[in-house]
Design a protein around this motif. Structure first.
Motif, PDB file in Angstrom:
ATOM      1  N   ASP A   1      67.077  32.352  46.095  1.00  0.00           N
ATOM      2  CA  ASP A   1      65.764  33.012  46.199  1.00  0.00           C
ATOM      3  C   ASP A   1      65.945  34.406  47.063  1.00  0.00           C
TER       4      ASP A   1
ATOM      5  N   HIS B   1      61.869  25.489  44.219  1.00  0.00           N
ATOM      6  CA  HIS B   1      61.269  25.086  45.542  1.00  0.00           C
ATOM      7  C   HIS B   1      61.381  23.725  45.897  1.00  0.00           C
TER       8      HIS B   1
ATOM      9  N   HIS C   1      67.333  32.271  40.582  1.00  0.00           N
ATOM     10  CA  HIS C   1      66.150  32.747  41.358  1.00  0.00           C
ATOM     11  C   HIS C   1      66.327  33.428  42.343  1.00  0.00           C
TER      12      HIS C   1
HETATM   13 FE    FE Z   1      61.164  32.659  45.367  1.00  0.00          FE
END
Ligand code: FE
Ligand code: NIG
Length: 390
Positions: free
Chosen positions: A303, A252, A60
């Motif tokens: 991320d 998340h 991600h």
């Molecule tokens: Fe993201």
């Protein structure tokens, strides 16, 4: 594949060796035994202490962006929230504006620099999302930049369409109309030009509602895209949608409660923790320990993005998460390798065993526990992609 893992489940081969052919692992085992049974194999004998592990899979990232959001960061550490900043014109929309101004070639250059940093740190497979274009031609520009960077880089890049990151501020119409536009005009083009086979959506206040997302994802799924979701970041709801559409991952999860944890644990959807976003936002971590205890498949990703997670050091972030969430070394490395690969629907990498890709990295130490102990400061001294040193 799912649930908690004790460290004694790690298969450690002292004085080990790996025999590779054509980018794949033929055998992993005792070095002397391998050498004797393969007298004609080309040898790369290593002196000094090394611990060899699979190359990391970062499942991600938002690496395809231009510009900086240091301004947002300064506001956040001074007390403004991510959502407040977004509402007042900063946030994702700011990166959209900056990324739209960049040419495709500029994006390729920026991407290659970030990919280079990641591969030096042992990351050999990198998912990269679009999502800073938010109009048909701009999303295509981003995905083409990712494709070009992929052809020029040693790592494998896995592109994902995130045209549904937020409703673009310059779109004149209701949210349903924007989703229709993406489904009818963008996704078919992406298929045609083979630019991605994954679709992501951000489910959150200020982004897309669970109901809108569910309709959108069902259609994308029928078009045979793999689904992943930005879920439960500030409020719960997204993971439920992810599980019900059969998403490959829900990412998340900082706001996931027991209900969401149990849903994820009972599903085949990989739960992806993003400690870099918690660190960048100064917020709590995803309940990684509880997810594993409940039986979920946990992956950890960076991320890496200009807003919530600008740092981009995957091993450092995973080390910190493991310290706070009490993850075993085995769980942490699984989350960075074969479990992260599962989040990308890839089953050919992330383990040093026969038939898997020879994506590997070696650390200058004599004990696998040194890597997390140094909390990301210890870097690999050798990185191999499909058997070739990079
Ligand atoms: Fe993201
Ligand atoms: O995963 N939460 C939504 N998207 C990104 C942040 C992107 C940005 O702030 O630019 C994330 O944290």
């Amino acid at each position: 594949m799912k649930g908690s893992i004790a460290d004694d489940a790690l298969q450690i081969i002292p004085q080990g060796g790996v025999l590779t052919d054509n980018g794949l692992i033929v055998e992993a085992g005792d070095f002397e035994t391998l050498r004797k049974s393969n007298p004609n194999a080309e040898l790369e004998e290593i002196s000094g202490d090394h611990v060899l592990i699979p190359g990391f899979v970062d499942c991600h990232t938002h690496l395809c962006f231009a510009g900086s959001r240091a301004k947002d960061y300064a506001l956040r550490i001074a007390g403004k929230s991510y959502l407040e900043i977004a509402k007042s014109g900063g946030g994702i929309w700011d990166s959209v504006t900056q990324t739209r101004k960049a040419s495709k070639d500029e994006l390729v250059d920026l991407l290659l620099r970030r990919i280079d940093q990641h591969t030096k740190n042992g990351v050999t497979t990198i998912e990269v999302k679009s999502g800073y274009g938010l109009r048909v031609e701009e999303e295509i520009k981003q995905l083409k930049a990712i494709k070009e960077a992929s052809a020029k880089s040693k790592a494998d890049l896995v592109p994902t369409c995130l045209a549904t990151h937020i409703l673009p501020k310059d779109f004149n119409g209701p949210v349903e109309e924007y989703l229709e536009l993406i489904l009818n005009k963008l996704l078919p083009k992406i298929k045609q030009e083979n630019l991605a086979n994954r679709v992501d959506i951000f489910i959150e206040d200020g982004a897309f509602s669970a109901a809108d997302a569910a309709c959108y994802l069902e259609v994308a799924k029928k078009m045979s895209f793999d689904i992943t979701v930005h879920a439960d970041q500030f409020s719960a709801g997204g993971s439920q949608v992810a599980v019900s559409v059969g998403a490959v991952s829900a990412d998340h999860l900082e706001a996931s409660g027991d209900e969401e944890i149990n849903l994820l644990a009972a599903s085949e959807t990989v739960a992806v923790a993003l400690p870099g976003a918690s660190l960048g936002l100064g917020m709590g971590f995803a309940p990684a320990r509880k997810l594993l205890n409940a039986g979920a498949c946990l992956a950890i990703a960076s991320d890496w993005n200009p807003g919530s997670a600008p740092m981009g050091d995957l091993l450092m972030q995973a080390s910190i998460l493991s310290a706070y969430e009490k993850l075993t070394t085995a769980e942490t490395f699984a989350a960075l390798s074969f479990r992260a690969a599962k989040a990308l629907n890839l089953y050919d990498r992330g383990v040093l065993e026969k038939g898997k890709l020879a994506d590997m990295q070696a650390y200058p130490c004599n004990d696998y526990r040194e890597m997390l102990y140094h909390q990301g400061k210890l870097k690999p001294i050798k990185v191999y992609k499909k058997g070739e040193m990079i």
